[in-house]
Motif scaffolding. Structure first.
Motif, PDB file in Angstrom:
ATOM      1  N   CYS A   1       0.838  -1.189   0.000  1.00 12.61           N
ATOM      2  CA  CYS A   1       0.000   0.000   0.000  1.00 12.61           C
ATOM      3  C   CYS A   1       0.882   1.251   0.000  1.00 12.61           C
ATOM      4  N   ASP A   2       0.623   2.138  -0.950  1.00 11.82           N
ATOM      5  CA  ASP A   2       1.343   3.415  -1.027  1.00 11.82           C
ATOM      6  C   ASP A   2       0.566   4.419  -0.177  1.00 11.82           C
TER       7      ASP A   2
ATOM      8  N   ALA B   1       1.061   7.529   0.320  1.00 12.97           N
ATOM      9  CA  ALA B   1       0.901   8.847  -0.301  1.00 12.97           C
ATOM     10  C   ALA B   1      -0.369   8.905  -1.156  1.00 12.97           C
ATOM     11  N   THR B   2      -0.628   7.835  -1.910  1.00  6.35           N
ATOM     12  CA  THR B   2      -1.812   7.826  -2.780  1.00  6.35           C
ATOM     13  C   THR B   2      -2.987   7.078  -2.160  1.00  6.35           C
ATOM     14  N   GLY B   3      -2.731   6.265  -1.151  1.00  5.58           N
ATOM     15  CA  GLY B   3      -3.799   5.485  -0.520  1.00  5.58           C
ATOM     16  C   GLY B   3      -4.278   4.330  -1.384  1.00  5.58           C
ATOM     17  N   SER B   4      -3.407   3.847  -2.284  1.00  5.91           N
ATOM     18  CA  SER B   4      -3.800   2.738  -3.159  1.00  5.91           C
ATOM     19  C   SER B   4      -2.642   1.769  -3.337  1.00  5.91           C
ATOM     20  N   LYS B   5      -2.963   0.602  -3.861  1.00  9.22           N
ATOM     21  CA  LYS B   5      -1.926  -0.369  -4.204  1.00  9.22           C
ATOM     22  C   LYS B   5      -2.118  -0.792  -5.643  1.00  9.22           C
ATOM     23  N   ASN B   6      -1.021  -1.214  -6.282  1.00 13.54           N
ATOM     24  CA  ASN B   6      -1.004  -1.480  -7.722  1.00 13.54           C
ATOM     25  C   ASN B   6      -0.597  -2.914  -8.023  1.00 13.54           C
TER      26      ASN B   6
ATOM     27  N   GLN C   1      -3.533  -3.655 -25.129  1.00 15.34           N
ATOM     28  CA  GLN C   1      -2.203  -3.243 -24.695  1.00 15.34           C
ATOM     29  C   GLN C   1      -1.450  -4.481 -24.208  1.00 15.34           C
ATOM     30  N   PRO C   2      -0.148  -4.580 -24.492  1.00 15.45           N
ATOM     31  CA  PRO C   2       0.593  -5.774 -24.065  1.00 15.45           C
ATOM     32  C   PRO C   2       0.706  -5.893 -22.543  1.00 15.45           C
ATOM     33  N   THR C   3       0.836  -4.771 -21.847  1.00 18.71           N
ATOM     34  CA  THR C   3       0.872  -4.783 -20.382  1.00 18.71           C
ATOM     35  C   THR C   3       0.017  -3.628 -19.871  1.00 18.71           C
ATOM     36  N   ILE C   4      -0.582  -3.853 -18.716  1.00 11.39           N
ATOM     37  CA  ILE C   4      -1.401  -2.802 -18.103  1.00 11.39           C
ATOM     38  C   ILE C   4      -1.116  -2.750 -16.611  1.00 11.39           C
ATOM     39  N   LYS C   5      -1.451  -1.614 -15.988  1.00 13.26           N
ATOM     40  CA  LYS C   5      -1.354  -1.460 -14.542  1.00 13.26           C
ATOM     41  C   LYS C   5      -2.718  -1.071 -14.017  1.00 13.26           C
ATOM     42  N   VAL C   6      -3.117  -1.693 -12.938  1.00 15.07           N
ATOM     43  CA  VAL C   6      -4.376  -1.354 -12.291  1.00 15.07           C
ATOM     44  C   VAL C   6      -4.100  -1.044 -10.832  1.00 15.07           C
ATOM     45  N   SER C   7      -4.992  -0.276 -10.234  1.00 15.95           N
ATOM     46  CA  SER C   7      -4.826   0.066  -8.815  1.00 15.95           C
ATOM     47  C   SER C   7      -6.169  -0.035  -8.124  1.00 15.95           C
TER      48      SER C   7
END
Length: 147
Positions: A97-98, A100-105, A120-126
């Motif tokens: 958990c970050d 600063a942003t209050g989220s995790k990725n 997209q070949p790779t993606i990031k979600v939070s």
């Protein structure tokens, strides 16, 4: 008695012939309908468009040369709009958990693209970090009367 038996046998054979011919005609009719549909090998499909709202049962349109085809489809109600319902990804585990942003990725790599979707070949979600849980005090549960 022999006459009745031979009549029944003749009727059974005639019935078998009629049902066999009906099945044969049914198969030929099915082949004729499919033969015209398979002439085109390069079908291109659009994305699934739900009938109501953002998710649920819908229709996907396909085109090839001058032919159009509509297929029933379903958009899951937990899909992520930013990468679409036709892109399937394999995700790793959630990161820390970050604060600063209050989220995790976490990130995902493309596993499968349905209906030639552009993915997209790779993606990031939070997602938001979970609220801190209160720990229960561990003590004895009282059963019965104490002395």
């Amino acid at each position: 008695m022999r006459g009745l038996f031979s009549t029944v046998v003749v009727l059974l054979v005639a019935l078998m012939i009629v049902t066999t011919e009906a099945e044969k005609n049914k198969r030929e009719k099915g082949k004729g309908a499919k033969a015209g549909a398979t002439e085109c090998a390069e079908w291109r499909y659009g994305s699934c468009v739900p009938n109501n709202g953002d998710c649920g049962v819908g229709v996907r349109e396909g085109t090839c040369n001058n032919q159009m085809r509509k297929l029933k489809c379903k958009v899951p109600c937990n899909w992520k709009k930013e990468f679409g319902a036709d892109c399937k990804y394999k995700f790793g585990s959630w990161g820390e958990c970050d604060t600063a942003t209050g989220s995790k990725n976490r990130s995902g790599t493309l596993k499968k693209a349905l209906y030639d979707a552009e993915c997209q070949p790779t993606i990031k979600v939070s997602k938001p970090c979970p609220a801190k849980t209160k720990t229960k005090a561990k003590g004895k549960k009282g059963r019965g009367k104490e002395n």
